[in-house]
Design a protein around this motif. Structure first.
Motif, PDB file in Angstrom:
ATOM      1  N   HIS A  80       0.812  -1.163  -0.026  1.00 41.89           N
ATOM      2  CA  HIS A  80       0.071  -0.168   0.050  1.00 41.89           C
ATOM      3  C   HIS A  80       0.895   1.260  -0.068  1.00 41.89           C
ATOM      4  CE1 HIS A  80      -2.922  -3.029   0.671  1.00 41.89           C
ATOM      5  NE2 HIS A  80      -3.949  -2.238   0.527  1.00 41.89           N
ATOM      6  N   GLY A  81       0.556   2.188   1.022  1.00 44.05           N
ATOM      7  CA  GLY A  81       1.427   3.528   0.947  1.00 44.05           C
ATOM      8  C   GLY A  81       2.708   3.436   1.188  1.00 44.05           C
ATOM      9  N   THR A  82       3.011   2.275   1.974  1.00 41.25           N
ATOM     10  CA  THR A  82       4.639   2.057   2.510  1.00 41.25           C
ATOM     11  C   THR A  82       5.395   1.928   1.056  1.00 41.25           C
ATOM     12  OG1 THR A  82       4.089   1.551   4.611  1.00 41.25           O
ATOM     13  CG2 THR A  82       6.371   1.020   4.077  1.00 41.25           C
ATOM     14  N   ALA A  83       4.920   0.655   0.524  1.00 38.16           N
ATOM     15  CA  ALA A  83       5.323   0.236  -1.008  1.00 38.16           C
ATOM     16  C   ALA A  83       5.547   1.535  -1.929  1.00 38.16           C
ATOM     17  CB  ALA A  83       4.557  -0.795  -1.515  1.00 38.16           C
ATOM     18  N   ALA A  84       4.416   2.183  -2.070  1.00 41.65           N
ATOM     19  CA  ALA A  84       4.255   3.390  -2.944  1.00 41.65           C
ATOM     20  C   ALA A  84       5.522   4.444  -2.616  1.00 41.65           C
ATOM     21  CB  ALA A  84       2.982   4.096  -2.965  1.00 41.65           C
ATOM     22  N   LEU A  85       5.884   4.821  -1.300  1.00 39.33           N
ATOM     23  CA  LEU A  85       6.978   5.497  -0.699  1.00 39.33           C
ATOM     24  C   LEU A  85       8.317   5.014  -1.412  1.00 39.33           C
ATOM     25  CD1 LEU A  85       5.479   6.808   2.298  1.00 39.33           C
ATOM     26  CD2 LEU A  85       5.885   8.271   0.271  1.00 39.33           C
ATOM     27  N   LEU A  86       8.224   3.795  -0.909  1.00 38.63           N
ATOM     28  CA  LEU A  86       9.744   2.979  -1.319  1.00 38.63           C
ATOM     29  C   LEU A  86       9.985   2.910  -2.653  1.00 38.63           C
ATOM     30  CD1 LEU A  86       9.368   0.114   1.306  1.00 38.63           C
ATOM     31  CD2 LEU A  86      10.966   2.197   1.558  1.00 38.63           C
ATOM     32  N   LEU A  87       8.832   2.826  -3.571  1.00 33.74           N
ATOM     33  CA  LEU A  87       9.103   2.702  -5.023  1.00 33.74           C
ATOM     34  C   LEU A  87       9.189   4.182  -5.570  1.00 33.74           C
ATOM     35  CD1 LEU A  87       6.243   0.115  -5.875  1.00 33.74           C
ATOM     36  CD2 LEU A  87       8.800  -0.083  -6.071  1.00 33.74           C
ATOM     37  N   ARG A  88       9.138   4.972  -4.724  1.00 30.68           N
ATOM     38  CA  ARG A  88       9.236   6.563  -5.210  1.00 30.68           C
ATOM     39  C   ARG A  88       8.093   7.070  -6.269  1.00 30.68           C
ATOM     40  NH1 ARG A  88      15.318   8.383  -5.346  1.00 30.68           N
ATOM     41  NH2 ARG A  88      16.193   7.037  -3.727  1.00 30.68           N
ATOM     42  N   LEU A  89       6.890   6.329  -5.886  1.00 28.23           N
ATOM     43  CA  LEU A  89       5.683   6.886  -6.711  1.00 28.23           C
ATOM     44  C   LEU A  89       5.113   8.269  -6.273  1.00 28.23           C
ATOM     45  CD1 LEU A  89       3.884   3.532  -7.102  1.00 28.23           C
ATOM     46  CD2 LEU A  89       5.673   4.709  -8.456  1.00 28.23           C
ATOM     47  N   PRO A  90       4.565   9.048  -7.127  1.00 23.03           N
ATOM     48  CA  PRO A  90       4.169  10.500  -6.745  1.00 23.03           C
ATOM     49  C   PRO A  90       2.682  10.603  -5.930  1.00 23.03           C
ATOM     50  CG  PRO A  90       3.687  10.084  -9.165  1.00 23.03           C
ATOM     51  CD  PRO A  90       4.559   8.725  -8.524  1.00 23.03           C
ATOM     52  N   VAL A  91       2.763   9.609  -4.867  1.00 22.51           N
ATOM     53  CA  VAL A  91       1.454  10.035  -3.912  1.00 22.51           C
ATOM     54  C   VAL A  91       1.610  11.233  -3.446  1.00 22.51           C
ATOM     55  CG1 VAL A  91       1.295   7.415  -3.770  1.00 22.51           C
ATOM     56  CG2 VAL A  91       2.880   8.690  -2.196  1.00 22.51           C
ATOM     57  N   PRO A  92       0.201  11.504  -2.785  1.00 17.15           N
ATOM     58  CA  PRO A  92       0.122  12.869  -2.193  1.00 17.15           C
ATOM     59  C   PRO A  92       0.872  12.860  -0.877  1.00 17.15           C
ATOM     60  CG  PRO A  92      -1.986  11.635  -2.585  1.00 17.15           C
ATOM     61  CD  PRO A  92      -1.041  10.829  -3.027  1.00 17.15           C
ATOM     62  N   SER A  93       1.090  14.149  -0.535  1.00 17.73           N
ATOM     63  CA  SER A  93       2.211  14.418   0.591  1.00 17.73           C
ATOM     64  C   SER A  93       1.655  13.767   1.934  1.00 17.73           C
ATOM     65  CB  SER A  93       2.407  15.891   0.745  1.00 17.73           C
ATOM     66  OG  SER A  93       1.193  16.518   0.726  1.00 17.73           O
ATOM     67  N   ARG A  94       0.241  13.795   1.997  1.00 17.32           N
ATOM     68  CA  ARG A  94       0.011  12.947   3.428  1.00 17.32           C
ATOM     69  C   ARG A  94       0.270  11.453   3.461  1.00 17.32           C
ATOM     70  NH1 ARG A  94      -4.289  12.674  -0.338  1.00 17.32           N
ATOM     71  NH2 ARG A  94      -5.041  10.518  -0.655  1.00 17.32           N
ATOM     72  N   PHE A  95       0.885  10.938   2.551  1.00 18.65           N
ATOM     73  CA  PHE A  95       1.167   9.546   2.805  1.00 18.65           C
ATOM     74  C   PHE A  95       2.776   9.790   3.631  1.00 18.65           C
ATOM     75  CE2 PHE A  95      -1.829   8.353   0.023  1.00 18.65           C
ATOM     76  CZ  PHE A  95      -1.919   7.319  -0.071  1.00 18.65           C
ATOM     77  N   ALA A  96       3.370  10.687   3.357  1.00 20.66           N
ATOM     78  CA  ALA A  96       4.935  10.801   3.608  1.00 20.66           C
ATOM     79  C   ALA A  96       4.835  11.256   5.176  1.00 20.66           C
ATOM     80  CB  ALA A  96       5.726  11.590   2.930  1.00 20.66           C
ATOM     81  N   ARG A  97       3.809  11.922   5.484  1.00 15.09           N
ATOM     82  CA  ARG A  97       3.487  12.372   7.130  1.00 15.09           C
ATOM     83  C   ARG A  97       2.996  11.137   8.031  1.00 15.09           C
ATOM     84  NH1 ARG A  97       1.197  16.837   4.007  1.00 15.09           N
ATOM     85  NH2 ARG A  97      -0.783  16.135   4.588  1.00 15.09           N
ATOM     86  N   VAL A  98       2.762  10.038   7.462  1.00 15.00           N
ATOM     87  CA  VAL A  98       2.151   8.980   8.150  1.00 15.00           C
ATOM     88  C   VAL A  98       3.333   8.191   8.527  1.00 15.00           C
ATOM     89  CG1 VAL A  98       0.643   7.122   8.173  1.00 15.00           C
ATOM     90  CG2 VAL A  98      -0.115   9.129   7.187  1.00 15.00           C
ATOM     91  N   ARG A  99       3.314   7.960   9.885  1.00 16.59           N
ATOM     92  CA  ARG A  99       4.259   7.053  10.487  1.00 16.59           C
ATOM     93  C   ARG A  99       3.864   5.474  10.228  1.00 16.59           C
ATOM     94  NH1 ARG A  99       8.640   7.360  14.180  1.00 16.59           N
ATOM     95  NH2 ARG A  99       8.991   5.356  15.330  1.00 16.59           N
ATOM     96  N   ALA A 100       2.963   5.280  10.501  1.00 18.57           N
ATOM     97  CA  ALA A 100       2.269   3.829  10.337  1.00 18.57           C
ATOM     98  C   ALA A 100       2.807   3.166   8.916  1.00 18.57           C
ATOM     99  CB  ALA A 100       0.884   3.625  10.332  1.00 18.57           C
ATOM    100  N   VAL A 101       3.311   1.934   9.090  1.00 17.91           N
ATOM    101  CA  VAL A 101       4.088   1.226   8.115  1.00 17.91           C
ATOM    102  C   VAL A 101       2.795   0.069   7.726  1.00 17.91           C
ATOM    103  CG1 VAL A 101       5.584  -0.359   7.500  1.00 17.91           C
ATOM    104  CG2 VAL A 101       6.225   1.546   8.771  1.00 17.91           C
ATOM    105  N   HIS A 102       2.720  -0.376   6.447  1.00 16.44           N
ATOM    106  CA  HIS A 102       1.775  -1.133   5.716  1.00 16.44           C
ATOM    107  C   HIS A 102       2.419  -2.446   5.592  1.00 16.44           C
ATOM    108  CE1 HIS A 102      -1.917   1.221   5.036  1.00 16.44           C
ATOM    109  NE2 HIS A 102      -1.065   2.286   5.014  1.00 16.44           N
ATOM    110  N   VAL A 103       2.035  -3.490   6.229  1.00 20.57           N
ATOM    111  CA  VAL A 103       2.871  -4.701   5.818  1.00 20.57           C
ATOM    112  C   VAL A 103       1.859  -5.895   5.546  1.00 20.57           C
ATOM    113  CG1 VAL A 103       4.152  -6.661   7.302  1.00 20.57           C
ATOM    114  CG2 VAL A 103       4.694  -4.056   7.767  1.00 20.57           C
ATOM    115  N   GLY A 104       2.117  -6.552   4.715  1.00 19.65           N
ATOM    116  CA  GLY A 104       1.260  -7.542   4.061  1.00 19.65           C
ATOM    117  C   GLY A 104       1.852  -9.018   4.342  1.00 19.65           C
TER     118      GLY A 104
END
Length: 267
Positions: free
Chosen positions: A36-60
């Motif tokens: 989810h959002g964690t994978a998107a940040l790690l892949l450097r996808l242009p997600v909204p800035s609110r994703f970078a402000r969230v500390r929680a990590v999505h784990v599947g």
């Protein structure tokens, strides 16, 4: 005119994000992965800035194993094909196609199109439209599937920034003609006049999203003025928009429709 901006706002904390995920590895099941959002940040996808402000990590974890349950972790038990996982150093995460599909449960339609446009960008494509369609077909029960299906035909290969993509989606969904992405205009003698984010060549109308760098960069500001002057001298009009305009789609659409009608468009 926008510049291609593959990194999301707030990505300055990337080292922190990677460090947080790396530290979590020792507490994750061996077959777990980031999603989810964690994978998107790690892949450097242009997600909204609110994703970078969230500390929680999505784990599947692969279903039917129970989702991980611990503080600052959003756990998911997912049906996943091993081919849809990729490694980034020590971190295993969902690949671009599956991540885009998972983001459909977290993003608006326009935001999802912006991520898809980034993945398909013609100069450095990460994947193909067919690969996204294949992900849709292989995971029919995913949350956000209807949104992903709506987004797929709206994706384009020449959009150069997320805000440009959002502007285009607003225009198309309002029923206006779809503008061309990053069109190059020339005068009758073949001299280059300028390139526009979104352009209606038939109506000689440029639509441009102006990020802050157009205001704060003096050289860019001067270049913009010269370019707009050349276009207007040759019969073109330029409509400029900022982030504030994107928050009032009705007014934005009305403004564009009015200019199009003034230049011969009939709805």
């Amino acid at each position: 005119m926008t510049e291609r901006t593959p990194l999301p706002n707030g990505w300055a904390d990337r080292a922190f994000r990677v460090g947080l995920c790396t530290a979590l590895l020792v507490r994750m099941p061996p077959d777990a992965f980031f999603t989810h959002g964690t994978a998107a940040l790690l892949l450097r996808l242009p997600v909204p800035s609110r994703f970078a402000r969230v500390r929680a990590v999505h784990v599947g974890v692969p279903a039917p194993a129970p989702a991980m349950d611990r503080r600052d972790v959003v756990g998911h038990s997912l049906r996943i094909d091993p081919d849809d996982l990729v490694d980034r150093g020590p971190l295993r995460l969902t690949g671009p196609a599956r991540t885009w599909l998972d983001l459909a449960a977290l993003l608006t339609l326009a935001e999802l199109v912006a991520v898809g446009d980034h993945l398909l960008y013609w100069e450095s494509p990460v994947l193909t439209r067919g690969e996204l369609a294949d992900a849709l077909a292989r995971y029919p029960g995913r949350r956000g599937l209807a949104l992903a299906r709506a987004a797929l035909p709206l994706l384009r290969t020449r959009s150069e920034s997320p805000r440009e993509s959002v502007l285009r989606v607003i225009i198309v969904l309002a029923g206006l003609p779809e503008p061309e992405c990053n069109y190059r205009a020339f005068d009758p003698q073949g001299r280059f006049l300028g390139r526009g984010d979104l352009v209606y060549p038939e109506y000689k109308l440029f639509l441009e999203y102006q990020g802050d760098h157009h205001r704060t960069d003096r050289a860019q500001w001067r270049s913009d003025i010269r370019r707009i002057g050349r276009l207007e001298d040759n019969g073109w009009q330029v409509l400029q928009f900022t982030d504030d305009d994107l928050h009032d789609p009705a007014a934005l659409v009305a403004r564009i429709a009015r200019r199009l009608r003034d230049r011969g468009w009939t709805s």
